[in-house]
Write an enzyme that holds these catalytic residues in place. Sequence first.
Site, mmCIF file in Angstrom:
data_model
loop_
_atom_site.group_PDB
_atom_site.id
_atom_site.type_symbol
_atom_site.label_atom_id
_atom_site.label_comp_id
_atom_site.label_asym_id
_atom_site.label_seq_id
_atom_site.Cartn_x
_atom_site.Cartn_y
_atom_site.Cartn_z
ATOM 1 N N GLY A 109 0.010 8.422 2.896
ATOM 2 C CA GLY A 109 -0.840 7.340 3.356
ATOM 3 C C GLY A 109 -0.676 6.133 2.454
ATOM 4 O O GLY A 109 -0.331 6.277 1.272
ATOM 5 N N GLN A 167 -2.631 -1.871 -1.404
ATOM 6 C CA GLN A 167 -1.702 -1.251 -2.354
ATOM 7 C C GLN A 167 -0.365 -1.990 -2.432
ATOM 8 O O GLN A 167 0.394 -1.789 -3.382
ATOM 9 C CB GLN A 167 -1.451 0.218 -1.987
ATOM 10 C CG GLN A 167 -2.686 1.088 -2.167
ATOM 11 C CD GLN A 167 -2.387 2.537 -1.874
ATOM 12 O OE1 GLN A 167 -2.434 2.954 -0.731
ATOM 13 N NE2 GLN A 167 -2.039 3.305 -2.892
ATOM 14 N N CYS A 223 -2.830 9.394 -5.633
ATOM 15 C CA CYS A 223 -2.768 8.049 -5.063
ATOM 16 C C CYS A 223 -1.494 7.383 -5.563
ATOM 17 O O CYS A 223 -1.196 7.455 -6.763
ATOM 18 C CB CYS A 223 -3.994 7.245 -5.485
ATOM 19 S SG CYS A 223 -4.010 5.577 -4.814
ATOM 20 N N LEU A 224 -0.784 6.731 -4.656
ATOM 21 C CA LEU A 224 0.479 6.089 -5.041
ATOM 22 C C LEU A 224 0.255 4.965 -6.054
ATOM 23 O O LEU A 224 1.174 4.595 -6.776
ATOM 24 C CB LEU A 224 1.205 5.556 -3.800
ATOM 25 C CG LEU A 224 1.702 6.632 -2.818
ATOM 26 C CD1 LEU A 224 2.256 5.986 -1.565
ATOM 27 C CD2 LEU A 224 2.733 7.539 -3.461
ATOM 28 N N HIS A 259 -9.597 8.579 2.272
ATOM 29 C CA HIS A 259 -9.002 8.018 1.049
ATOM 30 C C HIS A 259 -8.471 6.604 1.313
ATOM 31 O O HIS A 259 -8.720 5.674 0.536
ATOM 32 C CB HIS A 259 -7.879 8.951 0.574
ATOM 33 C CG HIS A 259 -7.099 8.458 -0.605
ATOM 34 N ND1 HIS A 259 -7.115 9.082 -1.837
ATOM 35 C CD2 HIS A 259 -6.262 7.387 -0.750
ATOM 36 C CE1 HIS A 259 -6.337 8.413 -2.681
ATOM 37 N NE2 HIS A 259 -5.805 7.381 -2.037
ATOM 38 N N GLU A 260 -7.724 6.459 2.424
ATOM 39 C CA GLU A 260 -7.101 5.164 2.711
ATOM 40 C C GLU A 260 -8.139 4.109 3.103
ATOM 41 O O GLU A 260 -8.029 2.945 2.707
ATOM 42 C CB GLU A 260 -6.043 5.304 3.813
ATOM 43 C CG GLU A 260 -4.887 6.258 3.472
ATOM 44 C CD GLU A 260 -4.214 5.992 2.135
ATOM 45 O OE1 GLU A 260 -4.202 4.830 1.682
ATOM 46 O OE2 GLU A 260 -3.721 6.963 1.532
ATOM 47 N N HIS A 293 -9.715 2.497 0.228
ATOM 48 C CA HIS A 293 -8.918 1.421 -0.387
ATOM 49 C C HIS A 293 -9.319 0.048 0.165
ATOM 50 O O HIS A 293 -9.236 -0.956 -0.543
ATOM 51 C CB HIS A 293 -7.424 1.630 -0.105
ATOM 52 C CG HIS A 293 -6.722 2.521 -1.102
ATOM 53 N ND1 HIS A 293 -6.610 2.187 -2.430
ATOM 54 C CD2 HIS A 293 -6.076 3.703 -0.953
ATOM 55 C CE1 HIS A 293 -5.908 3.140 -3.065
ATOM 56 N NE2 HIS A 293 -5.588 4.081 -2.188
#
Length: 171
Positions: free
Chosen positions: A46, A51, A102-103, A144-145, A148
């Site tokens: 995701g 991000q 998380c990226l 989660h996304e 963000h």
Amino acid sequence: MSVRPIIRPDNPILRKKATRVTVFDKKFQTLVDDMVETMLDAPGVGLAAPQVAVSQRVVVVQLPDDEKSREEYGDEAGKLYVLVNPEIIKASKEVVEGIEGCLSIPGYVGLVDRHEKVTVAAQDQNGKAFRKKADGWLARVFQHEIDHLEGRLYIDIAKDVWKPEPEENEE
Ligand code: NI
């Protein structure tokens, strides 16, 4: 299409509330295409626009099309979801604990409570409204996304955050 750099928490854009998408022009399509390419390149399951330093309400999600995912999601395993202006309109009372990464926070994972099931109302890449029910891992990634887009990171709500062994790294 191109892979864009993924920003880290030291960049304030990651902490801003993202703005609604109102224009579905060519530039926006390029953003979505680039986000998909960036997510797959990372690789991750995701990615939210903040991000890649774009403070707009769009996320892309794609779980791997592997055996585990096929058992849980059948034909929908490996499906790409583009969620524009997503809102969680229904969430199960039942909360489940799970490990997330998380990226934007490479090298760490955390233990996070999420609703087991959610229903998301969103628009697709062209602005068409739809609803999607999700459970399990997909529901977790959606939450989660979408966090963000509020400038919220999993480390804000995690019960524990640690550096995993390489094979334990999930997102
Ligand atoms: Ni993340």
